[in-house]
Design a protein around this motif. Structure first.
Motif, PDB file in Angstrom:
ATOM      1  N   ASN A  86      57.951  69.418  55.147  1.00 50.09           N
ATOM      2  CA  ASN A  86      58.293  69.616  53.670  1.00 50.09           C
ATOM      3  C   ASN A  86      56.971  70.054  52.873  1.00 50.09           C
ATOM      4  N   THR A 138      56.941  73.618  50.658  1.00 56.88           N
ATOM      5  CA  THR A 138      56.503  73.251  49.152  1.00 56.88           C
ATOM      6  C   THR A 138      55.452  74.484  48.874  1.00 56.88           C
ATOM      7  N   VAL A 196      65.668  75.209  43.632  1.00 60.65           N
ATOM      8  CA  VAL A 196      67.029  74.290  44.212  1.00 60.65           C
ATOM      9  C   VAL A 196      66.560  73.713  45.781  1.00 60.65           C
ATOM     10  N   ALA A 245      63.188  71.493  45.393  1.00 58.44           N
ATOM     11  CA  ALA A 245      63.154  70.330  44.690  1.00 58.44           C
ATOM     12  C   ALA A 245      64.360  69.397  45.439  1.00 58.44           C
ATOM     13  N   SER A 246      65.417  69.907  45.648  1.00 59.94           N
ATOM     14  CA  SER A 246      66.617  68.915  45.901  1.00 59.94           C
ATOM     15  C   SER A 246      66.883  68.983  47.524  1.00 59.94           C
ATOM     16  N   LEU A 247      66.452  69.905  48.359  1.00 61.98           N
ATOM     17  CA  LEU A 247      66.657  69.815  49.640  1.00 61.98           C
ATOM     18  C   LEU A 247      65.336  69.265  50.419  1.00 61.98           C
ATOM     19  N   SER A 248      65.525  68.361  51.399  1.00 63.93           N
ATOM     20  CA  SER A 248      64.735  67.605  52.188  1.00 63.93           C
ATOM     21  C   SER A 248      64.749  68.127  53.607  1.00 63.93           C
ATOM     22  N   ASN A 273      65.825  65.438  56.023  1.00 64.37           N
ATOM     23  CA  ASN A 273      67.082  64.981  55.903  1.00 64.37           C
ATOM     24  C   ASN A 273      68.041  65.776  56.928  1.00 64.37           C
ATOM     25  N   ASP A 275      70.658  67.815  54.779  1.00 62.70           N
ATOM     26  CA  ASP A 275      70.367  69.001  54.119  1.00 62.70           C
ATOM     27  C   ASP A 275      69.939  70.426  54.762  1.00 62.70           C
ATOM     28  N   SER A 301      72.573  73.301  54.200  1.00 65.28           N
ATOM     29  CA  SER A 301      72.121  73.792  52.983  1.00 65.28           C
ATOM     30  C   SER A 301      71.126  74.558  52.702  1.00 65.28           C
ATOM     31  N   ALA A 302      69.625  73.999  53.256  1.00 63.72           N
ATOM     32  CA  ALA A 302      68.475  74.772  53.044  1.00 63.72           C
ATOM     33  C   ALA A 302      68.551  76.009  53.934  1.00 63.72           C
TER      34      ALA A 302
END
Length: 133
Positions: A24, A28, A85, A88-91, A94, A97, A100-101
């Motif tokens: 992460n 980032t 997106v 901020a919203s996908l880890s 996890n 996610d 989607s990531a």
């Protein structure tokens, strides 16, 4: 990893903890760096747009340049939204996610390729030294 290629291990209280890269944090930092480059490209496109609009239809490729620069700016805004997106919203920690990531990352990559091609075309048709008066 240490210089020897072996993983760094922190020992303490009878427990060995393997130091690893935090995905992460890496994602980032990558997103922030990409965002800064996007701001530079957006600034360059705004400057090019200003120049083309100032010269107006006297510019040999006015319509083409206006279209290409507008497409570039719109794609950059879409890409920035996707980066927000993704960051901020996908880890990455996890499991839910991950899919989607990966999809968001692939879309961003495709947008980058299209933006690169678009800006190569913009650069090739830009005629700042022409005899436009």
């Amino acid at each position: 990893m240490s210089r020897s290629g072996l993983p760094n291990i922190i020992s303490g209280e009878g427990v060995d903890i393997l130091k690893s890269l935090d995905a992460n944090k890496y994602a980032t930092k990558k997103t922030i760096a990409q965002g800064l480059l996007d701001v530079a490209l957006l600034t360059a496109n705004a400057s090019q747009l200003k120049y083309v609009l100032q010269v107006g239809e006297k510019h040999e490729f006015y319509a083409l340049m206006l279209t290409l620069i507008s497409i570039s700016i719109v794609l950059q805004v879409v890409q920035a939204i996707l980066c927000v997106v993704l960051g901020a919203s996908l880890s990455l920690n996890n499991e839910d996610d991950h899919n989607s990531a990966e999809k968001a990352n692939n879309v961003i990559l495709c947008l980058n390729i299209v933006l690169m091609a678009d800006n190569i075309l913009i650069s090739s048709f830009e005629m700042r030294e022409s005899n436009v008066t």
